[in-house]
Design a protein around this motif. Structure first.
Motif, short mmCIF file in Angstrom:
data_model
loop_
_atom_site.label_atom_id
_atom_site.label_comp_id
_atom_site.label_asym_id
_atom_site.label_seq_id
_atom_site.Cartn_x
_atom_site.Cartn_y
_atom_site.Cartn_z
N LEU A 80 63.96 18.84 47.21
CA LEU A 80 64.51 19.46 48.41
C LEU A 80 63.44 19.38 49.50
N PRO A 81 63.73 18.76 50.64
CA PRO A 81 62.68 18.50 51.63
C PRO A 81 62.14 19.75 52.30
N THR A 82 60.83 19.87 52.31
CA THR A 82 60.11 20.97 52.96
C THR A 82 58.91 20.38 53.69
N PRO A 83 58.31 21.12 54.63
CA PRO A 83 57.07 20.64 55.25
C PRO A 83 55.93 20.60 54.23
N ASN A 84 54.85 19.97 54.58
CA ASN A 84 53.64 20.00 53.76
C ASN A 84 52.91 21.33 53.98
N TYR A 85 52.00 21.64 53.06
CA TYR A 85 51.24 22.88 53.19
C TYR A 85 49.83 22.69 52.65
N ASP A 86 48.96 23.63 52.98
CA ASP A 86 47.60 23.67 52.44
C ASP A 86 47.21 25.13 52.22
N LEU A 87 46.22 25.33 51.38
CA LEU A 87 45.57 26.64 51.31
C LEU A 87 44.60 26.72 52.49
N ILE A 88 44.56 27.88 53.12
CA ILE A 88 43.70 28.07 54.28
C ILE A 88 42.63 29.11 53.95
N LEU A 89 41.37 28.75 54.16
CA LEU A 89 40.26 29.68 53.99
C LEU A 89 40.01 30.36 55.32
N MET A 90 40.36 31.65 55.39
CA MET A 90 40.22 32.39 56.63
C MET A 90 38.75 32.77 56.86
N ARG A 91 38.45 33.28 58.04
CA ARG A 91 37.06 33.60 58.39
C ARG A 91 36.49 34.71 57.53
N ASP A 92 37.35 35.59 57.00
CA ASP A 92 36.85 36.67 56.13
C ASP A 92 36.76 36.24 54.67
N GLU A 93 36.88 34.93 54.43
CA GLU A 93 36.79 34.33 53.09
C GLU A 93 38.05 34.54 52.25
N SER A 94 39.07 35.13 52.80
CA SER A 94 40.33 35.28 52.07
C SER A 94 41.12 33.98 52.13
N LEU A 95 42.00 33.79 51.13
CA LEU A 95 42.85 32.61 51.10
C LEU A 95 44.22 32.95 51.67
N ALA A 96 44.78 32.03 52.43
CA ALA A 96 46.11 32.21 53.00
C ALA A 96 46.94 30.95 52.74
N PHE A 97 48.25 31.09 52.90
CA PHE A 97 49.16 29.96 52.76
C PHE A 97 49.42 29.37 54.15
N GLY A 98 49.24 28.06 54.28
CA GLY A 98 49.46 27.43 55.57
C GLY A 98 50.50 26.34 55.51
N SER A 99 51.63 26.57 56.16
CA SER A 99 52.67 25.54 56.28
C SER A 99 52.34 24.68 57.50
N LEU A 100 52.27 23.38 57.29
CA LEU A 100 51.86 22.48 58.36
C LEU A 100 52.80 22.60 59.56
N TRP A 101 52.21 22.78 60.72
CA TRP A 101 52.99 22.85 61.96
C TRP A 101 53.44 21.43 62.28
N GLU A 102 54.72 21.16 62.04
CA GLU A 102 55.24 19.80 62.11
C GLU A 102 55.37 19.31 63.55
#
Length: 262
Positions: A80-102
């Motif tokens: 099922l087609p979805t955008p690409n994504y990456d894990l994002i390392l925020m400035r406070d060292e926490s991990l976030a979910f990042g959906s690529l801004w297409e």
């Protein structure tokens, strides 16, 4: 070692491969989202110079990043087609979910654009099949927030294709095994679906086929998928719960009920 833990252990090699493929992208610039989305607080420019719609543990009830990653990966398992994504390392060292801004995509922002798409004035490749597959998938993950603004339409080789994104109000963030998206007519998912049906853009066969494809996914594949979710997003206890439920009688009952409702 119980059965569930054993499944996760057997798939440890996949987790290692995943970590190699998905090293977190560092956040360089953080922008407050001013587009009126209740679930999207920040947009991040990463160290790779790409932009992402970012979901953090501080959003919602704390399950949004895990829910997004699980749903994106589950969608990919059934193509099922979805955008690409990456894990994002925020400035406070926490991990976030990042959906690529297409880039090069069209996002529906008003009623006229909805009508243009549903009437074929703006043609989308296999539109009925795409919308129907997304609907069945949303029912399975209990996504209560599928509205027309959560579709993207991208220019492709010789036509436009659809992508589904934003699973912030689904799975564990809402009620993983509930039926609100099927039974509650007030949810955006049901409202959107009813409009799609009015324009005769619903293909029940495609919806049922989608649920059948989900039923063919093996427990080991789900264990592998869950190994991709950082432990700080989802505990091993919950991961084990999901693996235990997969391929169970309760899952079969769920799929049977959803097939009767699509």
């Amino acid at each position: 070692m119980d059965e569930v833990t054993n499944v996760l252990t057997m798939n440890a090699k996949y987790s290692v491969e995943y970590q190699t493929e998905l090293l977190p992208i560092s956040a360089v610039h953080i922008h407050r989202n001013d587009q009126g989305s209740a679930d999207l607080q920040v947009i991040v420019t990463g160290s790779n110079n790409k932009d992402y719609a970012v979901k953090q543990l501080s959003d919602g009830s704390g399950y949004i990043p895990a829910t997004e990653l699980f749903c994106y990966e589950l969608a990919r398992l059934i193509e099922l087609p979805t955008p690409n994504y990456d894990l994002i390392l925020m400035r406070d060292e926490s991990l976030a979910f990042g959906s690529l801004w297409e880039g090069g995509v069209h996002k529906i922002s008003d009623q006229n654009q909805v009508i243009d798409i549903l009437t074929g004035k703006k043609p989308i490749r296999e539109l009925s099949r795409f919308l129907s597959r997304v609907y069945a998938f949303d029912l399975f993950i209990n996504n209560i927030d599928r509205h027309f603004g959560n579709y993207l339409f991208r220019e492709s080789y010789n036509s436009m294709i659809g992508l589904a994104f934003d699973y912030s109000r689904a799975w564990y963030e809402v009620n993983a095994y509930g039926y609100e998206s099927l039974e509650d007519e007030s949810t955006k998912t049901r409202v959107c679906h009813n409009i799609i049906r009015e324009f005769k853009k619903y293909d029940r066969k495609a919806a049922v086929e989608t649920l059948d494809k989900i039923s063919e996914i093996k427990k080991a594949d789900i264990a592998n998928l869950l190994s991709k979710i950082p432990d700080c997003w989802l505990s091993n206890e919950v991961k084990n719960e999901v693996v235990s439920w997969w391929e169970s009688e309760h899952m079969a009952d769920r799929l049977m009920k959803l097939k009767g409702g699509v």
